[in-house]
Design a protein around this motif. Structure first.
Motif, PDB file in Angstrom:
ATOM      1  N   VAL A 149      -0.099   4.090   1.073  1.00 17.06           N
ATOM      2  CA  VAL A 149      -0.254   5.152   2.184  1.00 17.06           C
ATOM      3  C   VAL A 149       0.851   5.015   3.241  1.00 17.06           C
ATOM      4  O   VAL A 149       1.040   3.954   3.494  1.00 17.06           O
ATOM      5  CB  VAL A 149      -1.813   4.823   2.985  1.00 17.06           C
ATOM      6  CG1 VAL A 149      -1.953   5.446   4.014  1.00 17.06           C
ATOM      7  CG2 VAL A 149      -2.766   4.889   1.704  1.00 17.06           C
TER       8      VAL A 149
ATOM      9  N   CYS B 202      -4.708  -3.240   5.216  1.00 17.61           N
ATOM     10  CA  CYS B 202      -4.222  -2.507   6.412  1.00 17.61           C
ATOM     11  C   CYS B 202      -5.522  -1.529   6.592  1.00 17.61           C
ATOM     12  O   CYS B 202      -6.185  -1.292   7.585  1.00 17.61           O
ATOM     13  CB  CYS B 202      -3.054  -1.945   6.603  1.00 17.61           C
ATOM     14  SG  CYS B 202      -2.593  -1.012   7.952  1.00 17.61           S
ATOM     15  N   CYS B 203      -5.383  -0.565   5.515  1.00 16.42           N
ATOM     16  CA  CYS B 203      -6.381   0.503   5.724  1.00 16.42           C
ATOM     17  C   CYS B 203      -7.518   0.556   4.993  1.00 16.42           C
ATOM     18  O   CYS B 203      -8.556   1.233   4.881  1.00 16.42           O
ATOM     19  CB  CYS B 203      -5.681   1.994   5.037  1.00 16.42           C
ATOM     20  SG  CYS B 203      -5.141   2.110   3.195  1.00 16.42           S
TER      21      CYS B 203
ATOM     22  N   CYS C  91      -6.060  -2.962   0.267  1.00 16.02           N
ATOM     23  CA  CYS C  91      -4.993  -2.754   1.241  1.00 16.02           C
ATOM     24  C   CYS C  91      -5.732  -3.487   2.582  1.00 16.02           C
ATOM     25  O   CYS C  91      -6.637  -3.163   3.062  1.00 16.02           O
ATOM     26  CB  CYS C  91      -4.497  -1.413   1.667  1.00 16.02           C
ATOM     27  SG  CYS C  91      -3.332  -1.524   3.162  1.00 16.02           S
TER      28      CYS C  91
ATOM     29  N   CYS D 143       0.635   2.785   6.384  1.00 13.60           N
ATOM     30  CA  CYS D 143       0.656   1.310   6.069  1.00 13.60           C
ATOM     31  C   CYS D 143       1.851   0.885   5.741  1.00 13.60           C
ATOM     32  O   CYS D 143       1.962  -0.402   5.752  1.00 13.60           O
ATOM     33  CB  CYS D 143      -0.191   1.151   4.800  1.00 13.60           C
ATOM     34  SG  CYS D 143      -2.072   1.478   5.200  1.00 13.60           S
TER      35      CYS D 143
ATOM     36  N   CYS E  71       0.870  -1.133  -0.128  1.00  7.38           N
ATOM     37  CA  CYS E  71       0.137  -0.052  -0.088  1.00  7.38           C
ATOM     38  C   CYS E  71       0.801   1.258   0.082  1.00  7.38           C
ATOM     39  O   CYS E  71       1.757   1.394   0.876  1.00  7.38           O
ATOM     40  CB  CYS E  71      -0.883   0.118   1.339  1.00  7.38           C
ATOM     41  SG  CYS E  71      -2.198   1.510   1.232  1.00  7.38           S
TER      42      CYS E  71
HETATM   43 ZN   LIG Z   1      -3.013   0.826   3.263  1.00  4.82          ZN
END
Ligand SMILES: [Zn+2]
Length: 142
Positions: A13, A121-122, A119, A16, A11
């Motif tokens: 971001v 994660c986010c 992603c 992340c 990702c």
């Molecule tokens: Zn992410």
């Protein structure tokens, strides 16, 4: 985009980057296409140690592809017959094994043409259009 690419993507971001859950990105609503390419056996043998095998298996499952074996093949598994001596002629004379052909098909010929990469994660979804993933982020995420 080839599935091999997913082996090297996380990702974009910032928060992340350090999170394990940002790799691999998870394909969603994917349209797959097989684009046949010539096998490059030395290349395949070279990238083998850099493959994140467990994550690759996950991606294949998520795409509904046939299961990969639980443990990664070794470079020797990718050729027919014994490993040539280090001073033998160039690797281009090696004969690819069925394992090599299967791996080539999955990594280099199976392409995500349309869909999303999500992603873990986010939850950000990166769009894939005409085989190209768009990793530009909206301003508030950069
Ligand atoms: Zn992410």
């Amino acid at each position: 985009m080839k599935l091999l690419t997913l082996n090297f993507l996380t990702c974009a971001v910032k928060t992340c980057k350090t999170q394990a859950a940002s790799f691999p990105l998870h394909p969603k609503d994917s349209e797959l296409e097989i684009l046949e390419t010539d096998m490059n056996l030395p290349f395949l043998r070279n990238i083998l140690p850099r493959l994140m095998w467990e994550e690759l298996r996950t991606i294949c499952k998520e795409l509904g592809l046939p299961d990969l074996p639980p443990s990664p093949p070794t470079p020797a598994d990718l050729i027919e017959g014994p490993e040539p001596a280090p001073d033998a002629a160039s690797e281009t004379e090696l004969v690819p094994s069925q394992t090599a052909r299967d791996l080539h098909r999955v990594l280099l010929e199976t392409c995500i043409q349309e869909g999303k990469l999500v992603c873990g994660c986010c939850g950000h979804e990166y769009a894939v259009k005409e085989g190209v993933a768009n990793f530009l982020l909206p301003g508030h995420l950069v």
